[in-house]
Design a protein around this motif. Structure first.
Motif, mmCIF file in Angstrom:
data_model
loop_
_atom_site.group_PDB
_atom_site.id
_atom_site.type_symbol
_atom_site.label_atom_id
_atom_site.label_comp_id
_atom_site.label_asym_id
_atom_site.label_seq_id
_atom_site.Cartn_x
_atom_site.Cartn_y
_atom_site.Cartn_z
ATOM 1 N N GLY A 1 58.440 47.681 64.270
ATOM 2 C CA GLY A 1 57.969 46.818 63.189
ATOM 3 C C GLY A 1 58.850 46.899 61.967
ATOM 4 O O GLY A 1 60.029 47.268 62.027
ATOM 5 N N ARG B 1 53.452 47.317 61.596
ATOM 6 C CA ARG B 1 53.612 46.395 62.722
ATOM 7 C C ARG B 1 52.273 45.742 63.041
ATOM 8 O O ARG B 1 51.309 46.429 63.390
ATOM 9 N N PRO B 2 52.183 44.409 62.900
ATOM 10 C CA PRO B 2 50.949 43.725 63.303
ATOM 11 C C PRO B 2 50.740 43.865 64.808
ATOM 12 O O PRO B 2 51.670 43.677 65.594
ATOM 13 N N ILE C 1 47.415 46.223 55.672
ATOM 14 C CA ILE C 1 47.478 44.956 56.387
ATOM 15 C C ILE C 1 46.435 44.987 57.503
ATOM 16 O O ILE C 1 46.479 45.854 58.374
ATOM 17 N N ALA D 1 47.023 45.610 61.601
ATOM 18 C CA ALA D 1 48.378 46.154 61.752
ATOM 19 C C ALA D 1 48.314 47.676 61.837
ATOM 20 O O ALA D 1 47.388 48.295 61.329
ATOM 21 N N ALA E 1 55.144 45.070 52.105
ATOM 22 C CA ALA E 1 54.796 44.720 53.482
ATOM 23 C C ALA E 1 53.956 43.440 53.507
ATOM 24 O O ALA E 1 54.188 42.557 54.351
ATOM 25 N N LYS F 1 56.184 40.471 52.828
ATOM 26 C CA LYS F 1 57.094 40.193 53.943
ATOM 27 C C LYS F 1 56.348 39.562 55.128
ATOM 28 O O LYS F 1 56.852 38.644 55.758
ATOM 29 N N LEU F 2 55.134 40.036 55.393
ATOM 30 C CA LEU F 2 54.360 39.499 56.520
ATOM 31 C C LEU F 2 53.730 38.152 56.199
ATOM 32 O O LEU F 2 53.362 37.416 57.102
#
Length: 112
Positions: free
Chosen positions: A16, A29-30, A74, A77, A106, A109-110
């Motif tokens: 991720g 990492r989702p 998140i 994630a 994060a 970015k996501l």
């Protein structure tokens, strides 16, 4: 929050996004499995110090994560905090600010 325990979960998180900060690196990492609970894992290698040092760092990371991840993590994630040498020398409040900053980066970015 769910705890990461399997090696495969840590390896998946390593693929991720990486957010290096003083004292730690945050991996996000989702999962994409439909579960909104954030996952959290901690790892500190022997390069950081002896067992007492590593365990102290993990205790500090757990306390930081309990405070920050449910509110600012998140959803859906996995989050992994990797300890870096010198992380125990940083003030706890400052580490908290670094974690907040990494989580904000994060999220931005996501969101793209």
């Amino acid at each position: 929050m769910r705890s990461l325990s399997k090696r495969s979960e840590f390896l998946a998180a390593n693929r991720g996004l990486r957010f290096p900060m003083p004292g730690f690196v945050l991996l996000v990492r989702p999962r994409g499995d439909g579960d909104d609970a954030p996952g959290i894992g901690f790892t500190v290698s022997k390069k950081v110090g002896n067992a007492v040092t590593r365990n102290r760092m993990k205790r500090r990371f757990r306390a930081l994560a309990r405070a920050a991840i449910p509110a600012r993590g998140i959803a859906g994630a996995d989050h992994v905090m990797i300890g870096r040498p010198g992380g125990n020398d940083i003030a706890f409040a400052e580490l908290g600010e670094h974690l907040e900053s990494a989580l904000q980066r994060a999220a931005r970015k996501l969101a793209k």
